[in-house]
Write a protein that holds these residues in place. Structure first.
Motif, mmCIF file in Angstrom:
data_model
loop_
_atom_site.group_PDB
_atom_site.id
_atom_site.type_symbol
_atom_site.label_atom_id
_atom_site.label_comp_id
_atom_site.label_asym_id
_atom_site.label_seq_id
_atom_site.Cartn_x
_atom_site.Cartn_y
_atom_site.Cartn_z
ATOM 1 N N ILE A 68 0.874 -1.162 0.000
ATOM 2 C CA ILE A 68 0.000 0.000 0.000
ATOM 3 C C ILE A 68 0.919 1.221 0.000
ATOM 4 O O ILE A 68 1.645 1.457 0.959
ATOM 5 C CB ILE A 68 -0.933 0.017 1.231
ATOM 6 N N GLN A 69 0.888 1.963 -1.090
ATOM 7 C CA GLN A 69 1.772 3.118 -1.226
ATOM 8 C C GLN A 69 1.269 4.330 -0.452
ATOM 9 O O GLN A 69 2.050 5.054 0.142
ATOM 10 C CB GLN A 69 1.903 3.496 -2.704
ATOM 11 N N THR A 70 -0.056 4.541 -0.516
ATOM 12 C CA THR A 70 -0.628 5.721 0.126
ATOM 13 C C THR A 70 -2.136 5.579 0.190
ATOM 14 O O THR A 70 -2.744 4.925 -0.659
ATOM 15 C CB THR A 70 -0.244 7.015 -0.639
ATOM 16 N N ILE A 71 -2.697 6.195 1.205
ATOM 17 C CA ILE A 71 -4.146 6.377 1.322
ATOM 18 C C ILE A 71 -4.333 7.744 1.963
ATOM 19 O O ILE A 71 -3.691 8.056 2.959
ATOM 20 C CB ILE A 71 -4.819 5.304 2.196
ATOM 21 N N GLY A 72 -5.214 8.540 1.391
ATOM 22 C CA GLY A 72 -5.492 9.855 1.959
ATOM 23 C C GLY A 72 -6.944 10.233 1.756
ATOM 24 O O GLY A 72 -7.494 10.021 0.681
ATOM 25 N N VAL A 73 -7.547 10.794 2.795
ATOM 26 C CA VAL A 73 -8.926 11.268 2.748
ATOM 27 C C VAL A 73 -8.941 12.686 3.305
ATOM 28 O O VAL A 73 -8.364 12.942 4.374
ATOM 29 C CB VAL A 73 -9.869 10.362 3.579
ATOM 30 N N ARG A 74 -9.581 13.582 2.572
ATOM 31 C CA ARG A 74 -9.669 14.971 3.043
ATOM 32 C C ARG A 74 -10.133 15.006 4.496
ATOM 33 O O ARG A 74 -11.012 14.256 4.899
ATOM 34 C CB ARG A 74 -10.643 15.782 2.190
ATOM 35 N N THR A 75 -9.548 15.889 5.261
ATOM 36 C CA THR A 75 -9.840 16.000 6.684
ATOM 37 C C THR A 75 -11.338 16.126 6.947
ATOM 38 O O THR A 75 -11.876 15.488 7.858
ATOM 39 C CB THR A 75 -9.087 17.198 7.298
ATOM 40 N N ALA A 76 -12.033 16.925 6.155
ATOM 41 C CA ALA A 76 -13.470 17.149 6.355
ATOM 42 C C ALA A 76 -14.296 15.880 6.152
ATOM 43 O O ALA A 76 -15.442 15.817 6.587
ATOM 44 C CB ALA A 76 -13.965 18.247 5.409
ATOM 45 N N HIS A 77 -13.727 14.869 5.498
ATOM 46 C CA HIS A 77 -14.452 13.629 5.214
ATOM 47 C C HIS A 77 -13.957 12.446 6.044
ATOM 48 O O HIS A 77 -14.428 11.323 5.851
ATOM 49 C CB HIS A 77 -14.353 13.304 3.724
ATOM 50 N N GLN A 78 -13.012 12.691 6.933
ATOM 51 C CA GLN A 78 -12.477 11.606 7.749
ATOM 52 C C GLN A 78 -13.500 11.175 8.800
ATOM 53 O O GLN A 78 -14.363 11.949 9.191
ATOM 54 C CB GLN A 78 -11.162 12.021 8.407
ATOM 55 N N GLY A 79 -13.392 9.919 9.222
ATOM 56 C CA GLY A 79 -14.286 9.389 10.230
ATOM 57 C C GLY A 79 -15.584 8.829 9.679
ATOM 58 O O GLY A 79 -16.456 8.409 10.435
ATOM 59 N N ALA A 80 -15.713 8.794 8.353
ATOM 60 C CA ALA A 80 -16.942 8.302 7.718
ATOM 61 C C ALA A 80 -16.730 6.961 7.021
ATOM 62 O O ALA A 80 -17.580 6.526 6.243
ATOM 63 C CB ALA A 80 -17.456 9.342 6.718
ATOM 64 N N GLY A 81 -15.581 6.328 7.251
ATOM 65 C CA GLY A 81 -15.332 5.022 6.652
ATOM 66 C C GLY A 81 -14.752 5.054 5.253
ATOM 67 O O GLY A 81 -14.626 4.012 4.607
ATOM 68 N N LEU A 82 -14.371 6.231 4.775
ATOM 69 C CA LEU A 82 -13.855 6.331 3.408
ATOM 70 C C LEU A 82 -12.465 5.718 3.269
ATOM 71 O O LEU A 82 -12.150 5.105 2.247
ATOM 72 C CB LEU A 82 -13.854 7.784 2.939
ATOM 73 N N GLY A 83 -11.638 5.857 4.299
ATOM 74 C CA GLY A 83 -10.326 5.217 4.284
ATOM 75 C C GLY A 83 -10.472 3.709 4.188
ATOM 76 O O GLY A 83 -9.733 3.036 3.473
ATOM 77 N N ALA A 84 -11.455 3.169 4.904
ATOM 78 C CA ALA A 84 -11.719 1.726 4.846
ATOM 79 C C ALA A 84 -12.178 1.313 3.451
ATOM 80 O O ALA A 84 -11.787 0.250 2.950
ATOM 81 C CB ALA A 84 -12.764 1.341 5.890
ATOM 82 N N GLU A 85 -12.998 2.134 2.803
ATOM 83 C CA GLU A 85 -13.429 1.833 1.431
ATOM 84 C C GLU A 85 -12.234 1.769 0.486
ATOM 85 O O GLU A 85 -12.131 0.860 -0.336
ATOM 86 C CB GLU A 85 -14.414 2.892 0.913
ATOM 87 N N LEU A 86 -11.340 2.734 0.609
ATOM 88 C CA LEU A 86 -10.154 2.760 -0.237
ATOM 89 C C LEU A 86 -9.264 1.554 0.039
ATOM 90 O O LEU A 86 -8.802 0.891 -0.896
ATOM 91 C CB LEU A 86 -9.373 4.059 -0.032
ATOM 92 N N LEU A 87 -9.045 1.256 1.308
ATOM 93 C CA LEU A 87 -8.204 0.125 1.666
ATOM 94 C C LEU A 87 -8.806 -1.177 1.146
ATOM 95 O O LEU A 87 -8.086 -2.020 0.593
ATOM 96 C CB LEU A 87 -8.006 0.062 3.181
ATOM 97 N N ALA A 88 -10.111 -1.346 1.283
ATOM 98 C CA ALA A 88 -10.773 -2.559 0.790
ATOM 99 C C ALA A 88 -10.576 -2.707 -0.716
ATOM 100 O O ALA A 88 -10.319 -3.817 -1.213
ATOM 101 C CB ALA A 88 -12.259 -2.531 1.142
ATOM 102 N N GLU A 89 -10.668 -1.612 -1.446
ATOM 103 C CA GLU A 89 -10.466 -1.672 -2.901
ATOM 104 C C GLU A 89 -9.028 -2.042 -3.245
ATOM 105 O O GLU A 89 -8.785 -2.849 -4.139
ATOM 106 C CB GLU A 89 -10.853 -0.346 -3.549
#
Length: 147
Positions: A68-89
């Motif tokens: 995994i090279q990188t994962i980033g989610v805009r601060t305003a959108h953190q805590g909504a499970g988006l990082g998990a969506e990216l990681l799962a993909e």
């Protein structure tokens, strides 16, 4: 919606990169170099909400190993499970490519990211001292074996 990253996504990705990683952000040239390796050894995606890029992630894969090279989610959108969506993909792509193990480095001071990776089955296997520059923060090296 998660979709493959293109060069047209670079401005949005760079905004997120600088928002999250400040002095340790990748340069546009570095990210462009990663995109140039798609699909041969790289897989980069963006995550959109309401037509705007709010996150991105990247995987390097060669032989039977992924990173995994990188994962980033805009601060305003953190805590909504988006990082998990990216990681799962990214993990799904690693499986499609036949990776038996996936590695990553995470900042030693980033507890939320470490907990996310642990939820996905990553375990700590080592430390890279002063890995992140210029801050000198250690990196925790983690590994996930394919079940």
């Amino acid at each position: 919606m998660i979709r493959p990253m293109t060069e047209a996504d670079l401005p949005a990705a760079m905004e997120i990169e600088h928002e999250l990683f400040t002095d340790e952000a990748w340069t546009e040239a570095m990210l462009l170099g990663e995109l140039a390796e798609q699909p041969r050894t790289r897989y980069y995606v963006v995550l959109e909400r309401d037509g705007k890029v709010v996150g991105y992630g990247g995987l390097a894969a060669a032989a039977d190993e992924g990173d995994i090279q990188t994962i980033g989610v805009r601060t305003a959108h953190q805590g909504a499970g988006l990082g998990a969506e990216l990681l799962a993909e990214l993990l799904a792509e690693a499986a499609r490519r036949g990776c038996r193990a996936v590695f990553l480095e995470v900042r030693a001071d980033n507890g939320p990211a470490q907990r996310l990776y642990e939820k996905f089955g990553f375990v700590r296997i080592g430390v890279r001292k002063r890995y992140y520059q210029p801050s000198g923060v250690d990196a925790i090296v983690m590994r996930r074996d394919r079940p």
